[in-house]
Scaffold this active site. Structure first.
Site, PDB file in Angstrom:
ATOM      1  N   ASP A   1       2.918  10.503  -4.671  1.00 26.33           N
ATOM      2  CA  ASP A   1       3.616   9.529  -3.862  1.00 26.33           C
ATOM      3  C   ASP A   1       3.487   9.965  -2.490  1.00 26.33           C
ATOM      4  OD1 ASP A   1       4.159   8.196  -6.159  1.00 26.33           O
ATOM      5  OD2 ASP A   1       6.262   9.049  -6.349  1.00 26.33           O
TER       6      ASP A   1
ATOM      7  N   HIS B   1       4.051   2.309  -5.540  1.00 26.10           N
ATOM      8  CA  HIS B   1       5.335   2.934  -5.531  1.00 26.10           C
ATOM      9  C   HIS B   1       6.661   1.920  -5.192  1.00 26.10           C
ATOM     10  CE1 HIS B   1       8.241   6.210  -6.392  1.00 26.10           C
ATOM     11  NE2 HIS B   1       8.560   6.048  -5.176  1.00 26.10           N
TER      12      HIS B   1
END
Ligand code: GRF
Length: 209
Positions: A144, A108
């Protein structure tokens, strides 16, 4: 050698960086399959150009679990041991996550838990942080969110726009992902709560900060 299954939806630069690390012998793993949920993903063309097994499994019009079942079946057929999300723009169903416990990684473009979700670089600029970076983490049922394997930080410059910041972070992504995969494939780590602990000697390249 650990068999990787790469899932992507777009450009595929992280996938290519991983393939290059393998080619250079820096990462001892093999890419067993590359799967895209989008036929127009440039990453799938790159995979074919490299002669890697590549498949498109379109997600459009399918329920999440239906599509996930197809992807998991393809990963199993290819004998995949470690699933690598590389710009895969789909949230995995809890069922998918349970099929490969502790064996799914994502990257990410922010220092999580700051700025999860889309346009992380834009979020970082808008917030006014002076450092951002990238995070490689285990995947769990939440977006995430899983335990952090490795992070690399980059400065945010006064002159940055979304493009320049993204580029600076991407350079670090390309280094971080192969390092994190090597760490997890090597198995020399343990997890305590949310902490991924690695023997000091085995900790790959440090953040440049
Ligand atoms: C990267 O910024 C990655 O961190 C995010 O999606 C982007 C994918 O880029 N998850 P690419 O397809 O690997 O070039």
């Amino acid at each position: 050698m650990t068999r990787l299954g790469i899932l992507l939806s777009g450009r595929g630069s992280n996938f290519l960086a991983i393939a290059e690390s393998i080619r250079l012998g820096k990462l001892k793993a093999q890419i067993a399959t590359v799967i895209s949920n989008r036929a127009d993903a440039p990453g799938i063309d790159s995979a074919r150009a490299l002669g890697l097994p590549a498949r498109v499994l379109p997600s459009q019009g399918l329920k999440r679990v239906e599509h996930d079942q197809q992807v998991v079946a393809a990963l199993r057929n290819a004998g995949v041991e470690l699933v690598i999300l590389a710009g895969y723009l789909r949230l995995l169903s809890p069922w998918f996550v349970q099929q490969f416990p502790g064996k799914i990684l994502n990257i990410h473009p922010s220092l999580l838990p700051a700025f999860p979700g889309l346009e992380a670089q834009r979020q970082a600029l808008d917030y006014g942080v002076q450092f951002s970076g990238c995070t490689v983490h285990f995947v769990d049922e939440h977006l995430d969110h899983g335990a952090i394997i490795l992070q690399k930080a980059v400065p945010v410059l006064a002159t940055d726009d979304e493009h320049s910041l993204s580029e600076r972070i991407l350079v670090q992504e390309h280094i971080a992902y192969s390092e994190a995969i090597a760490l997890i494939a090597g198995g020399d780590y343990r997890i305590e709560g949310r902490r991924v602990l690695v023997d000091a000697g085995n900790r790959p390249g440090k953040s440049h900060l």
